[in-house]
Scaffold this motif. Structure first.
Motif, PDB file in Angstrom:
ATOM      1  N   VAL A 192       0.821  -1.213   0.000  1.00  0.00           N
ATOM      2  CA  VAL A 192       0.000   0.000   0.000  1.00  0.00           C
ATOM      3  C   VAL A 192       0.854   1.261   0.000  1.00  0.00           C
ATOM      4  N   ARG A 193       1.945   1.259   0.758  1.00  0.00           N
ATOM      5  CA  ARG A 193       2.811   2.445   0.821  1.00  0.00           C
ATOM      6  C   ARG A 193       3.313   2.828  -0.564  1.00  0.00           C
ATOM      7  N   ASP A 194       3.826   1.869  -1.311  1.00  0.00           N
ATOM      8  CA  ASP A 194       4.368   2.174  -2.635  1.00  0.00           C
ATOM      9  C   ASP A 194       3.272   2.560  -3.621  1.00  0.00           C
ATOM     10  N   VAL A 195       2.121   1.902  -3.514  1.00  0.00           N
ATOM     11  CA  VAL A 195       1.004   2.254  -4.399  1.00  0.00           C
ATOM     12  C   VAL A 195       0.561   3.688  -4.137  1.00  0.00           C
ATOM     13  N   TYR A 196       0.620   4.102  -2.868  1.00  0.00           N
ATOM     14  CA  TYR A 196       0.196   5.457  -2.499  1.00  0.00           C
ATOM     15  C   TYR A 196       1.226   6.507  -2.878  1.00  0.00           C
ATOM     16  N   TYR A 197       2.478   6.294  -2.466  1.00  0.00           N
ATOM     17  CA  TYR A 197       3.495   7.325  -2.648  1.00  0.00           C
ATOM     18  C   TYR A 197       4.180   7.273  -4.008  1.00  0.00           C
ATOM     19  N   LYS A 198       4.403   6.105  -4.539  1.00  0.00           N
ATOM     20  CA  LYS A 198       5.154   5.993  -5.792  1.00  0.00           C
ATOM     21  C   LYS A 198       4.255   5.939  -7.021  1.00  0.00           C
ATOM     22  N   GLU A 199       3.131   5.236  -6.901  1.00  0.00           N
ATOM     23  CA  GLU A 199       2.224   5.120  -8.044  1.00  0.00           C
ATOM     24  C   GLU A 199       1.110   6.159  -8.003  1.00  0.00           C
ATOM     25  N   ASN A 200       0.885   6.780  -6.834  1.00  0.00           N
ATOM     26  CA  ASN A 200      -0.200   7.763  -6.661  1.00  0.00           C
ATOM     27  C   ASN A 200      -1.540   7.202  -7.143  1.00  0.00           C
ATOM     28  N   ILE A 202      -4.650   5.988  -5.702  1.00  0.00           N
ATOM     29  CA  ILE A 202      -5.574   5.816  -4.582  1.00  0.00           C
ATOM     30  C   ILE A 202      -6.741   4.923  -4.975  1.00  0.00           C
ATOM     31  N   ASP A 203      -7.131   4.926  -6.240  1.00  0.00           N
ATOM     32  CA  ASP A 203      -8.252   4.084  -6.668  1.00  0.00           C
ATOM     33  C   ASP A 203      -7.944   2.606  -6.455  1.00  0.00           C
ATOM     34  N   ARG A 204      -6.701   2.219  -6.693  1.00  0.00           N
ATOM     35  CA  ARG A 204      -6.298   0.831  -6.489  1.00  0.00           C
ATOM     36  C   ARG A 204      -6.389   0.462  -5.014  1.00  0.00           C
ATOM     37  N   ILE A 205      -6.032   1.390  -4.153  1.00  0.00           N
ATOM     38  CA  ILE A 205      -6.109   1.162  -2.713  1.00  0.00           C
ATOM     39  C   ILE A 205      -7.560   1.061  -2.264  1.00  0.00           C
ATOM     40  N   ILE A 206      -8.420   1.894  -2.806  1.00  0.00           N
ATOM     41  CA  ILE A 206      -9.845   1.860  -2.453  1.00  0.00           C
ATOM     42  C   ILE A 206     -10.450   0.507  -2.813  1.00  0.00           C
ATOM     43  N   ILE A 207     -10.157   0.018  -4.006  1.00  0.00           N
ATOM     44  CA  ILE A 207     -10.682  -1.285  -4.431  1.00  0.00           C
ATOM     45  C   ILE A 207     -10.213  -2.380  -3.481  1.00  0.00           C
ATOM     46  N   TYR A 208      -8.936  -2.340  -3.139  1.00  0.00           N
ATOM     47  CA  TYR A 208      -8.364  -3.325  -2.227  1.00  0.00           C
ATOM     48  C   TYR A 208      -9.025  -3.249  -0.849  1.00  0.00           C
ATOM     49  N   CYS A 209      -9.216  -2.032  -0.348  1.00  0.00           N
ATOM     50  CA  CYS A 209      -9.801  -1.833   0.974  1.00  0.00           C
ATOM     51  C   CYS A 209     -11.252  -2.307   1.008  1.00  0.00           C
ATOM     52  N   GLU A 210     -12.005  -2.025  -0.048  1.00  0.00           N
ATOM     53  CA  GLU A 210     -13.395  -2.465  -0.102  1.00  0.00           C
ATOM     54  C   GLU A 210     -13.489  -3.981  -0.189  1.00  0.00           C
ATOM     55  N   LYS A 211     -12.564  -4.620  -0.882  1.00  0.00           N
ATOM     56  CA  LYS A 211     -12.555  -6.081  -0.947  1.00  0.00           C
ATOM     57  C   LYS A 211     -12.315  -6.682   0.433  1.00  0.00           C
ATOM     58  N   ASP A 212     -11.431  -6.062   1.205  1.00  0.00           N
ATOM     59  CA  ASP A 212     -11.198  -6.540   2.568  1.00  0.00           C
ATOM     60  C   ASP A 212     -12.456  -6.392   3.420  1.00  0.00           C
ATOM     61  N   THR A 213     -13.177  -5.300   3.237  1.00  0.00           N
ATOM     62  CA  THR A 213     -14.412  -5.084   3.990  1.00  0.00           C
ATOM     63  C   THR A 213     -15.439  -6.158   3.660  1.00  0.00           C
TER      64      THR A 213
END
Length: 237
Positions: A192-200, A202-213
């Motif tokens: 998540v850190r690299d996806v956020y800071y290096k790839e910018n 956030i949509d990928r992180i949201i999808i991942y977070c919703e799948k965990d939910t």
């Protein structure tokens, strides 16, 4: 008791966190010292404070929340659905928006918050970051003075422990052994850190977070011996 819970009274959630700054050098001198002191037992002789900083998102004092995803069941007649939504962007605002959701729709005594390892991570992390941002805690996160049976939190890890306090089972492992579709089919928490800071991205992180939910809700269904959600029943709003 688990079967007596009304699923519509439960707010399922998951959070994604990253270091508050992209790299160690962005910390002030005192925070660099405090980080080194905080992590000296975890680092041992294997890592310098600089090398270990990519793990800073684990600690609320040195990390920040970049996404909170929530989900809840709704039933109309015989039709069941599970709706998910996410809060993201500037941390203080996403925390305020999350608090408003709780106080508007999940504030009653019978309402519960549910997460995997939520009692050890998600719930206290959210509360600490709210305090850091001078946000008054909502009732559901303010545990001061509450007896254990008054705490409005469900934790699927706790439920899976069955009283064994030494036991830890990751969300990925638990979904696998319970034959629940894996939420870790793209990224995992370490990325998540690299996806956020290096790839910018956030949509990928949201999808991942919703799948965990969704996965947390699926685990509770399995523990209740109920049919899992189908893809058609999950609606992102």
């Amino acid at each position: 008791m688990l079967h007596k819970l009304n699923l519509e009274h439960i707010l399922f959630l998951d959070i994604e966190t990253v270091p508050e700054h992209e790299n160690f050098d962005a910390l002030g001198e005192e925070m660099q010292y405090l980080w080194a002191d905080k992590t000296k037992y975890q680092r041992k002789e294997d890592f310098s404070p600089e090398e270990f900083y990519d793990r800073a998102g684990i600690w609320a004092e040195f990390g920040k929340i970049v996404c909170i995803s929530v989900g809840y069941f709704t039933t109309k007649g015989e039709t069941r659905s599970f709706r998910t939504t996410s809060f993201y962007g500037e941390e203080k605002q996403l925390l305020i928006d999350f608090k408003n959701l709780i106080e508007t729709h999940f504030s009653k005594a019978h309402h519960l918050l549910c997460a995997h390892n939520g009692k050890e991570f998600d719930f206290p992390y959210i509360a600490r970051r709210m305090i850091i941002h001078s946000i008054a805690l909502p009732y559901k996160l303010n545990l001061f003075g509450k007896k254990p049976w008054e705490v409005p939190h469900l934790d699927t890890l706790d439920l899976w422990k069955f009283g064994d306090y030494k036991h830890y089972t990751s969300l990925k492992l638990l979904t696998h052994i319970l034959k629940i579709p894996s939420p870790k089919d793209d990224i995992d928490g370490s990325m998540v850190r690299d996806v956020y800071y290096k790839e910018n991205d956030i949509d990928r992180i949201i999808i991942y977070c919703e799948k965990d939910t969704v996965a947390v809700a699926q685990i509770l269904l399995r523990l209740r011996q109920e049919e899992l959600l189908s893809e058609d029943e999950v609606i992102s709003v």
